[in-house]
Design a protein around this motif. Structure first.
Motif, PDB file in Angstrom:
ATOM      1  N   VAL A 112     -95.183   7.255 -42.399  1.00 18.34           N
ATOM      2  CA  VAL A 112     -94.958   5.808 -42.505  1.00 18.34           C
ATOM      3  C   VAL A 112     -93.874   5.506 -43.534  1.00 18.34           C
ATOM      4  O   VAL A 112     -92.921   4.760 -43.262  1.00 18.34           O
ATOM      5  N   ALA A 113     -94.019   6.084 -44.731  1.00 21.39           N
ATOM      6  CA  ALA A 113     -93.071   5.791 -45.809  1.00 21.39           C
ATOM      7  C   ALA A 113     -91.673   6.293 -45.471  1.00 21.39           C
ATOM      8  O   ALA A 113     -90.675   5.588 -45.685  1.00 21.39           O
ATOM      9  N   ALA A 114     -91.572   7.516 -44.945  1.00 16.77           N
ATOM     10  CA  ALA A 114     -90.261   8.065 -44.600  1.00 16.77           C
ATOM     11  C   ALA A 114     -89.598   7.244 -43.503  1.00 16.77           C
ATOM     12  O   ALA A 114     -88.393   6.950 -43.566  1.00 16.77           O
ATOM     13  N   PHE A 115     -90.373   6.852 -42.497  1.00 16.32           N
ATOM     14  CA  PHE A 115     -89.834   6.054 -41.396  1.00 16.32           C
ATOM     15  C   PHE A 115     -89.327   4.715 -41.927  1.00 16.32           C
ATOM     16  O   PHE A 115     -88.230   4.263 -41.562  1.00 16.32           O
ATOM     17  N   ALA A 116     -90.114   4.071 -42.774  1.00 14.07           N
ATOM     18  CA  ALA A 116     -89.735   2.759 -43.297  1.00 14.07           C
ATOM     19  C   ALA A 116     -88.476   2.841 -44.158  1.00 14.07           C
ATOM     20  O   ALA A 116     -87.578   1.995 -44.046  1.00 14.07           O
ATOM     21  N   LEU A 117     -88.388   3.856 -45.022  1.00 17.03           N
ATOM     22  CA  LEU A 117     -87.232   3.980 -45.901  1.00 17.03           C
ATOM     23  C   LEU A 117     -85.969   4.332 -45.116  1.00 17.03           C
ATOM     24  O   LEU A 117     -84.891   3.783 -45.374  1.00 17.03           O
ATOM     25  N   LEU A 118     -86.080   5.238 -44.168  1.00 15.85           N
ATOM     26  CA  LEU A 118     -84.914   5.605 -43.362  1.00 15.85           C
ATOM     27  C   LEU A 118     -84.440   4.440 -42.506  1.00 15.85           C
ATOM     28  O   LEU A 118     -83.236   4.295 -42.242  1.00 15.85           O
ATOM     29  N   PHE A 119     -85.380   3.613 -42.073  1.00 10.70           N
ATOM     30  CA  PHE A 119     -85.035   2.472 -41.219  1.00 10.70           C
ATOM     31  C   PHE A 119     -84.168   1.455 -41.954  1.00 10.70           C
ATOM     32  O   PHE A 119     -83.504   0.626 -41.312  1.00 10.70           O
ATOM     33  N   GLN A 120     -84.142   1.511 -43.270  1.00 16.80           N
ATOM     34  CA  GLN A 120     -83.323   0.576 -44.038  1.00 16.80           C
ATOM     35  C   GLN A 120     -81.858   0.992 -44.066  1.00 16.80           C
ATOM     36  O   GLN A 120     -80.997   0.220 -44.502  1.00 16.80           O
ATOM     37  N   ARG A 121     -81.576   2.212 -43.599  1.00 11.22           N
ATOM     38  CA  ARG A 121     -80.201   2.698 -43.564  1.00 11.22           C
ATOM     39  C   ARG A 121     -79.607   2.442 -42.180  1.00 11.22           C
ATOM     40  O   ARG A 121     -80.219   2.775 -41.173  1.00 11.22           O
ATOM     41  N   GLU A 122     -78.420   1.882 -42.170  1.00 17.58           N
ATOM     42  CA  GLU A 122     -77.817   1.431 -40.918  1.00 17.58           C
ATOM     43  C   GLU A 122     -77.737   2.539 -39.880  1.00 17.58           C
ATOM     44  O   GLU A 122     -78.097   2.350 -38.717  1.00 17.58           O
ATOM     45  N   ARG A 123     -77.268   3.721 -40.278  1.00 16.31           N
ATOM     46  CA  ARG A 123     -77.089   4.809 -39.313  1.00 16.31           C
ATOM     47  C   ARG A 123     -78.418   5.254 -38.739  1.00 16.31           C
ATOM     48  O   ARG A 123     -78.558   5.468 -37.532  1.00 16.31           O
ATOM     49  N   TRP A 124     -79.415   5.398 -39.603  1.00 12.55           N
ATOM     50  CA  TRP A 124     -80.744   5.807 -39.137  1.00 12.55           C
ATOM     51  C   TRP A 124     -81.383   4.726 -38.284  1.00 12.55           C
ATOM     52  O   TRP A 124     -82.074   5.014 -37.305  1.00 12.55           O
ATOM     53  N   ARG A 125     -81.173   3.461 -38.658  1.00  9.29           N
ATOM     54  CA  ARG A 125     -81.798   2.375 -37.909  1.00  9.29           C
ATOM     55  C   ARG A 125     -81.323   2.362 -36.462  1.00  9.29           C
ATOM     56  O   ARG A 125     -82.109   2.150 -35.542  1.00  9.29           O
ATOM     57  N   ARG A 126     -80.034   2.615 -36.250  1.00  6.15           N
ATOM     58  CA  ARG A 126     -79.504   2.604 -34.889  1.00  6.15           C
ATOM     59  C   ARG A 126     -80.175   3.677 -34.026  1.00  6.15           C
ATOM     60  O   ARG A 126     -80.392   3.479 -32.833  1.00  6.15           O
ATOM     61  N   VAL A 127     -80.501   4.803 -34.649  1.00 10.13           N
ATOM     62  CA  VAL A 127     -81.161   5.880 -33.912  1.00 10.13           C
ATOM     63  C   VAL A 127     -82.640   5.569 -33.698  1.00 10.13           C
ATOM     64  O   VAL A 127     -83.176   5.677 -32.583  1.00 10.13           O
ATOM     65  N   MET A 128     -83.317   5.156 -34.751  1.00 12.03           N
ATOM     66  CA  MET A 128     -84.770   4.998 -34.717  1.00 12.03           C
ATOM     67  C   MET A 128     -85.210   3.819 -33.859  1.00 12.03           C
ATOM     68  O   MET A 128     -86.273   3.852 -33.241  1.00 12.03           O
ATOM     69  N   GLN A 129     -84.388   2.763 -33.807  1.00 11.84           N
ATOM     70  CA  GLN A 129     -84.813   1.599 -33.037  1.00 11.84           C
ATOM     71  C   GLN A 129     -84.694   1.827 -31.531  1.00 11.84           C
ATOM     72  O   GLN A 129     -85.089   0.967 -30.742  1.00 11.84           O
ATOM     73  N   VAL A 130     -84.187   2.982 -31.133  1.00 11.29           N
ATOM     74  CA  VAL A 130     -84.243   3.362 -29.719  1.00 11.29           C
ATOM     75  C   VAL A 130     -85.700   3.418 -29.253  1.00 11.29           C
ATOM     76  O   VAL A 130     -86.002   3.188 -28.078  1.00 11.29           O
ATOM     77  N   LEU A 131     -86.615   3.693 -30.187  1.00 10.20           N
ATOM     78  CA  LEU A 131     -88.034   3.782 -29.850  1.00 10.20           C
ATOM     79  C   LEU A 131     -88.727   2.421 -29.787  1.00 10.20           C
ATOM     80  O   LEU A 131     -89.873   2.333 -29.339  1.00 10.20           O
ATOM     81  N   ALA A 132     -88.041   1.356 -30.217  1.00 13.18           N
ATOM     82  CA  ALA A 132     -88.698   0.046 -30.294  1.00 13.18           C
ATOM     83  C   ALA A 132     -89.200  -0.449 -28.939  1.00 13.18           C
ATOM     84  O   ALA A 132     -90.335  -0.940 -28.847  1.00 13.18           O
ATOM     85  N   PRO A 133     -88.429  -0.349 -27.853  1.00 16.06           N
ATOM     86  CA  PRO A 133     -88.962  -0.799 -26.557  1.00 16.06           C
ATOM     87  C   PRO A 133     -90.202  -0.012 -26.126  1.00 16.06           C
ATOM     88  O   PRO A 133     -91.090  -0.580 -25.481  1.00 16.06           O
ATOM     89  N   VAL A 134     -90.261   1.269 -26.471  1.00 14.96           N
ATOM     90  CA  VAL A 134     -91.461   2.050 -26.156  1.00 14.96           C
ATOM     91  C   VAL A 134     -92.661   1.463 -26.896  1.00 14.96           C
ATOM     92  O   VAL A 134     -93.761   1.337 -26.336  1.00 14.96           O
TER      93      VAL A 134
END
Length: 430
Positions: free
Chosen positions: A318-340
């Protein structure tokens, strides 16, 4: 207080993309876990047969990685998110000046109906019905203080499992003596093995109706005898952790809580590495015949140690996901999972439907046949297809099919499936 007439499903613009992406991530891990242990039939196999499938070095490595990084961590995360979702809905109801009880109760009753249908139409290992039942208990904590909620977390996640494990271990000895207790335990295990073998035989049948009859029989007559109290107690404890996180906006205002997430990373590793390492070592010792749960009395405390490990690594995720999500490059990758994650109910049900086609005897008949590496690869391949499917669907519709049904039945009217003209369907990448 009567429910305001403007209660409605949230719009896309009101959703928290981080939570949707995290839910999609959790759903992937849950599917891998379900495939590894249940759909594949591994948990039903005789020990010798299961060990043979895991004997090659690659399979041993995959099994060890699964036990350390996946087993129970993602179901913990998924339950945590369910509790956090309740907290968000509670806050929105309060903002409307409404009581959450009527609407949320209908929501849970509909979820219970979907879960029961899932059990008998697809798979006995359904979690939706359990979430629905325990969701009513969440309502009891909506006005409790943080200290009270946290105390119940400790009792539910650690006190109850430890007490149940101790009673199961020492109760028969105190009542009937060591020899009689050992004989009863041996007979109980033999009966459980017989029921597992019967279930596996049913799943291996080339008749759909035979497999589903075996599925229903296992749910009705075998699962109630398992440690359901311990499991449900832990699930409710995870719900309550999500409730606390939602109250304090820990995942809705990550920037403000960045120091808290960093501490969570550290303490999660402190608990998670020893807790999961202990479980892995004990498992290897059991396979080598150096540990016997029937004779080694200290084993009654192992589930509590493992629960600390599960919670620790889930917190790290949870913590790693939340912190990485604050970084623009990581957010673009991780939010691919949002529709799922937005279509989590639909995708969860789809996973069950696809899996019984792959594993049951009337389908491809992989049950009891695949080694761990192939089970993991197969589940990841199916999930990889769900990602573009979810993007495609939500580019055209507001909800997934199951989500639409859930909301329509909850609100008592069919929800518009198509987006309003000019409105965005998916949240824009930020």
């Amino acid at each position: 207080m009567s429910e305001p007439t403007h209660a409605r499903p949230v719009d896309v613009s009101e959703r928290v993309t981080l939570l949707d992406a995290l839910r999609g991530f959790a759903l992937c891990g849950v599917f891998v876990s379900n495939s590894f242990m249940w759909f594949s039939g591994r948990i039903l196999l005789p020990r010798a047969q299961a060990q043979a499938l895991s004997a090659p070095p690659l399979e041993t490595a995959v099994s060890s990685l699964y036990q350390f990084f996946v087993n129970q961590k993602f179901v913990t995360l998924f339950a945590f998110l369910f509790g956090l979702g309740f907290s968000i809905q509670l806050q929105r109801a309060e903002a409307r000046g409404a009581s959450i009880v009527p609407l949320y109760s209908r929501r849970l009753l509909v979820l219970l109906g979907i879960g029961v249908t899932h059990i008998f139409a697809l798979w006995a290992g359904d979690v939706l019905s359990t979430y629905a039942v325990l969701g009513f208990a969440l309502l009891l904590f909506r006005q409790r203080s943080d200290r009270t909620v946290l105390a119940w977390v400790v009792v539910l996640m650690f006190g109850v499992p430890l007490a149940v494990s101790a009673l199961q271990r020492f109760g028969p000895i105190l009542l009937h003596g060591a020899q009689a207790a050992a004989e009863a335990a041996k007979a109980s295990e033999a009966h459980a093995a017989q029921m597992r073998a019967r279930f596996l035989e049913g799943l291996s049948s080339d008749s759909f109706w035979t497999t589903q009859a075996a599925n229903a029989r296992y749910f009705l007559f075998v699962l109630p005898q398992a440690n359901r109290l311990t499991w449900m107690s832990a699930v409710l404890g995870r719900f309550l952790l999500g409730l606390l996180a939602g109250r304090h906006l820990l995942l809705r205002d990550v920037e403000r809580h960045r120091p808290w997430h960093r501490r969570l990373l550290v303490w999660g590793l402190v608990l998670g590495v020893p807790g999961n390492g202990t479980g892995l070592v004990v498992q290897r010792l059991r396979l080598a015949g150096l540990v016997d749960p029937a004779k080694d009395t200290w084993m009654f405390a192992l589930p509590t140690v493992q629960e600390l490990g599960y919670l620790g690594l889930a917190a790290v995720y949870v913590a790693a996901f939340a912190l990485l999500f604050q970084r623009e490059r990581w957010r673009r990758v991780m939010q691919v999972l949002a529709p799922v994650g937005r279509m989590a109910l639909t995708n969860y049900l789809l996973q069950s439907a696809v899996s019984i086609c792959l594993y049951d005897g009337w389908g491809l008949g992989f049950v009891g046949e695949l080694p761990p590496s192939r089970c993991v690869a197969l589940s990841l391949a199916v999930f990889a297809l769900q990602v573009p499917f979810s993007h495609w669907w939500l580019s055209r519709f507001r909800f997934g099919p199951a989500e639409w049904l859930w909301r329509s039945l909850t609100y008592g009217r069919a929800q518009p499936m198509r987006p309003r003209p000019g409105s965005a369907v998916e949240p824009a990448a930020s």
